[in-house]
Design an enzyme around this catalytic site. Structure first.
Site, short mmCIF file in Angstrom:
data_model
loop_
_atom_site.label_atom_id
_atom_site.label_comp_id
_atom_site.label_asym_id
_atom_site.label_seq_id
_atom_site.Cartn_x
_atom_site.Cartn_y
_atom_site.Cartn_z
N ASP A 7 0.87 -1.17 0.00
CA ASP A 7 0.00 0.00 0.00
C ASP A 7 0.91 1.22 0.00
O ASP A 7 1.29 1.71 1.06
CB ASP A 7 -0.91 -0.02 1.23
CG ASP A 7 -1.81 1.21 1.29
OD1 ASP A 7 -2.24 1.70 0.22
OD2 ASP A 7 -2.09 1.69 2.40
N GLU A 67 -1.53 -1.68 -4.65
CA GLU A 67 -2.78 -0.95 -4.81
C GLU A 67 -2.59 0.14 -5.86
O GLU A 67 -1.56 0.82 -5.89
CB GLU A 67 -3.21 -0.33 -3.48
CG GLU A 67 -4.63 0.22 -3.52
CD GLU A 67 -5.13 0.57 -2.16
OE1 GLU A 67 -5.98 -0.16 -1.63
OE2 GLU A 67 -4.69 1.60 -1.62
N ASP A 139 -1.83 1.19 7.43
CA ASP A 139 -1.22 0.99 6.12
C ASP A 139 -0.77 -0.46 5.93
O ASP A 139 -0.87 -1.01 4.83
CB ASP A 139 -0.06 1.95 5.92
CG ASP A 139 -0.54 3.40 5.94
OD1 ASP A 139 -1.29 3.77 5.03
OD2 ASP A 139 -0.17 4.14 6.86
#
Length: 157
Positions: A7, A67, A139
């Site tokens: 991420d 992502e 995160d």
């Protein structure tokens, strides 16, 4: 197979490693790479690169999932996210990992069942899917969710 989920963020890049064996998944490790907001951009990007290279070297994942960028109202924020994402993609490519990319809505749908899920819902489902896992932060939780999404969507031979 060990899957690395990422991420990316300039402030705090989350990472998570899972083992996927058929439809079974298990937690290996997770963490966050935080950068100093006062440091110059190149130094912050280099720090993310070194940290991700160390994670990859320590755990030897076979595949990675990152992502995709979501567009913020603030173009500067989107650009900073793009810089961090580029470093994450480069770290994976340098290590020879195949990299899949997933939209945030698809990641949420894979974990919670709806693309509009809140972060708290994703974290609650991670506690169900990876019981007993201590997650390093929001995160890192998002990175584990990306890895699980990939485990569910990757081609199986």
């Amino acid at each position: 197979m060990i899957i690395l989920g990422l991420d990316p963020s300039l402030t705090c890049t989350g990472w998570g490693l899972i083992r996927a064996e058929g439809s079974r998944i298990s937690h290996i490790a997770n963490g966050q790479v935080k950068t100093d907001a006062k440091a110059p951009l190149p130094d912050r990007l280099a720090h993310i690169d070194r940290a991700l290279a160390a994670v990859i070297a320590d755990h030897d994942p076979v595949q990675a999932a990152v992502e995709e960028i979501f567009v913020n109202d603030n173009p500067q924020s989107t650009l900073k996210l793009a810089h961090a994402r580029g470093v994450a993609l480069l770290a994976c490519a340098r290590a020879g990992l195949s990299v899949a990319e997933y939209a945030p809505r698809l990641v949420k749908k894979a974990i919670v069942g709806t693309g509009g899920a809140a972060k708290e819902q994703v974290q609650a489902m991670l506690r169900v899917l990876l019981p007993g896992t201590k997650v390093a932060g929001a995160d890192a939780a998002d990175a584990l969710a990306v890895a699980i999404c990939h485990a569910n969507h990757r081609p199986r031979f």
